[in-house]
Enzyme design. Sequence first.
Site, mmCIF file in Angstrom:
data_model
loop_
_atom_site.group_PDB
_atom_site.id
_atom_site.type_symbol
_atom_site.label_atom_id
_atom_site.label_comp_id
_atom_site.label_asym_id
_atom_site.label_seq_id
_atom_site.Cartn_x
_atom_site.Cartn_y
_atom_site.Cartn_z
ATOM 1 N N LYS A 1 20.553 47.476 42.438
ATOM 2 C CA LYS A 1 21.950 47.237 43.204
ATOM 3 C C LYS A 1 22.613 48.658 43.082
ATOM 4 C CE LYS A 1 24.584 43.734 43.972
ATOM 5 N NZ LYS A 1 24.200 42.600 44.564
HETATM 6 P P1 NAD Z 1 33.064 40.405 50.591
HETATM 7 O O1 NAD Z 1 33.524 41.618 50.323
HETATM 8 O O2 NAD Z 1 32.471 39.718 51.936
HETATM 9 O O3 NAD Z 1 33.948 39.143 50.129
HETATM 10 C C1 NAD Z 1 34.642 39.113 48.731
HETATM 11 C C2 NAD Z 1 35.713 38.255 48.815
HETATM 12 O O4 NAD Z 1 36.303 37.883 47.604
HETATM 13 C C3 NAD Z 1 36.992 38.557 49.882
HETATM 14 O O5 NAD Z 1 37.439 37.451 50.571
HETATM 15 C C4 NAD Z 1 37.921 39.023 48.817
HETATM 16 O O6 NAD Z 1 39.202 38.967 49.242
HETATM 17 C C5 NAD Z 1 37.593 38.213 47.565
HETATM 18 N N1 NAD Z 1 38.218 38.625 46.595
HETATM 19 C C6 NAD Z 1 38.223 39.848 46.039
HETATM 20 N N2 NAD Z 1 38.715 40.036 45.028
HETATM 21 C C7 NAD Z 1 39.185 38.819 44.512
HETATM 22 C C8 NAD Z 1 40.097 38.409 43.576
HETATM 23 N N3 NAD Z 1 40.485 39.122 42.163
HETATM 24 N N4 NAD Z 1 40.332 37.048 43.706
HETATM 25 C C9 NAD Z 1 39.864 36.067 44.488
HETATM 26 N N5 NAD Z 1 39.168 36.621 45.467
HETATM 27 C C10 NAD Z 1 38.913 38.027 45.618
HETATM 28 O O7 NAD Z 1 31.893 39.997 49.425
HETATM 29 P P2 NAD Z 1 30.511 39.090 49.449
HETATM 30 O O8 NAD Z 1 29.472 39.814 50.089
HETATM 31 O O9 NAD Z 1 31.227 37.696 50.067
HETATM 32 O O10 NAD Z 1 30.357 38.829 47.730
HETATM 33 C C11 NAD Z 1 30.732 37.890 46.960
HETATM 34 C C12 NAD Z 1 30.097 37.586 45.962
HETATM 35 O O11 NAD Z 1 28.809 36.980 46.265
HETATM 36 C C13 NAD Z 1 29.968 39.190 45.067
HETATM 37 O O12 NAD Z 1 29.597 38.437 43.757
HETATM 38 C C14 NAD Z 1 28.418 39.126 45.676
HETATM 39 O O13 NAD Z 1 27.677 40.110 44.605
HETATM 40 C C15 NAD Z 1 27.820 37.947 45.735
HETATM 41 N N6 NAD Z 1 26.630 37.741 46.657
HETATM 42 C C16 NAD Z 1 26.763 38.324 47.980
HETATM 43 C C17 NAD Z 1 25.688 38.148 48.803
HETATM 44 C C18 NAD Z 1 25.715 38.764 50.096
HETATM 45 O O14 NAD Z 1 24.741 38.239 50.805
HETATM 46 N N7 NAD Z 1 26.855 39.150 50.831
HETATM 47 C C19 NAD Z 1 24.519 37.658 48.305
HETATM 48 C C20 NAD Z 1 24.425 37.303 47.137
HETATM 49 C C21 NAD Z 1 25.621 37.500 46.131
#
Ligand code: NAD
Length: 431
Positions: free
Chosen positions: A115
Amino acid sequence: MVSNVISPLHETADRTYQTALSQFDRAAHYLVLTDGLMEYLKWPKRELTVNFPARLDDGTVQIFTGFRVHHNTVLGPSKGGMRYSPHVNLDEIRALAMWMTWKCALVNLPYGGAKGGVIIEPKAHSKQEMEAVTRRFTSEILLFIGPQIDIPAPDMGTNAQTMAWMMDTYSMTLGYSVPAIVTGKPLNIGGSLGREEATGRGVIVCMLEALRQHGITRNPKDISVVIQGFGNVGANAAKRAHDLGFKVVAVSDVTGGYYNPKGLNIPEMVSFEAKSPQKSLETYRGSGVERITNQELLTLPCDVLIPAALEGQLTGDNADRVQAALIVEGANGPTTPEADDIFRERGITVVPDILANAGGVTVSYFEWVQGLQEFFWDEDEVYRRLERILVRAYDEVSHVMEDHNVDMRTAAQITAINRVAEATLTRGFYP
Ligand code: NAD
């Protein structure tokens, strides 16, 4: 020798890293591993911190800090996202890298876990500034990444464009195009069909398995779903659930929650968010939609709760008020060990992150394979293979749950750690 290093890792870890380490300890309890092997699996293999300059639009220079951690590379090159957020810190990256090791092992991908991230608020910078930061960061970690070394992907605050800049910087330095250096790229430079939607789609594949296993077979329109986070994972999970006819009653982003017990118009919200200048739901006013806080959202009455924003959301403070029958973790590490205990006592099933959100890295793997072979698949092929891998992993975890009489997270971790431990023993300790 080995016992000297056990406690500092735990004692100094921040909360997210504590969660990852505690989960490991819980699972390791069921495995017959020597202390030495246990410590080896627990510690990050390599860590790189870089402080680097980037020129801002007004001509001034700002110093940024970035990290890349390789947790384990026994099963193959390391793989993991790049996170851009003001809250990024080394311990958080260590925890996320460790989860990547278990996630890849659980779904049988030939990868270790990694990461990375940069301490930055992406919304506070122009596109040009983000490009400058990304290119310089890529250049600073260049020796640490590579298609056979470590392959970055998007995570919170990064996207396909970020991956395109990383790929271009790496390729320019080597003098030829290297599409397999990153995954989650735009389609026109070697991305995979289905990658953008893969994590959210995988979350819903796991939700369907969980509903089936729990005998919740009502018409989808009578099954209510609540989703925290409306980014890549949350919005794509919401879209897929909505398309399958489920009633998505609440979603949220960093600006707060949006609730309609009769069901939200998800396509309208997705297009609203995409068109809004701030790329948020802040000014969304759908009919019958009530504004709530992110904390209120987590404790709404619903069948399925999908935390898909960030870690540490379901804790000892709110777990006893959660009303969902099932929790399917879209985010990494959204549930603390204290909350896990409460959910277990209350009979609430938690489909853990390393299984529920593994769809992203699985299609990243497909993208890497397609890039190395320069041979691309259609969307149906991607989704068919994705579903098969996730359903098989779900079944394996269910069997381990029964065998050891443990919760699903512990079963998933047992399965994954065991796989990495066995591979380590087969390879042996060099020299
Ligand atoms: P992203 O940046 O696309 O979206 C994050 C979302 O969370 C946004 O809507 C943001 O406004 C919201 N957010 C941020 N702070 C917040 C808070 N305090 N309360 C509520 N909402 C809040 O990120 P993502 O890629 O969707 O990732 C989200 C989670 O999923 C993370 O934990 C990431 O590690 C995990 N993840 C992502 C992927 C991927 O393919 N993108 C894969 C596996 C896991």
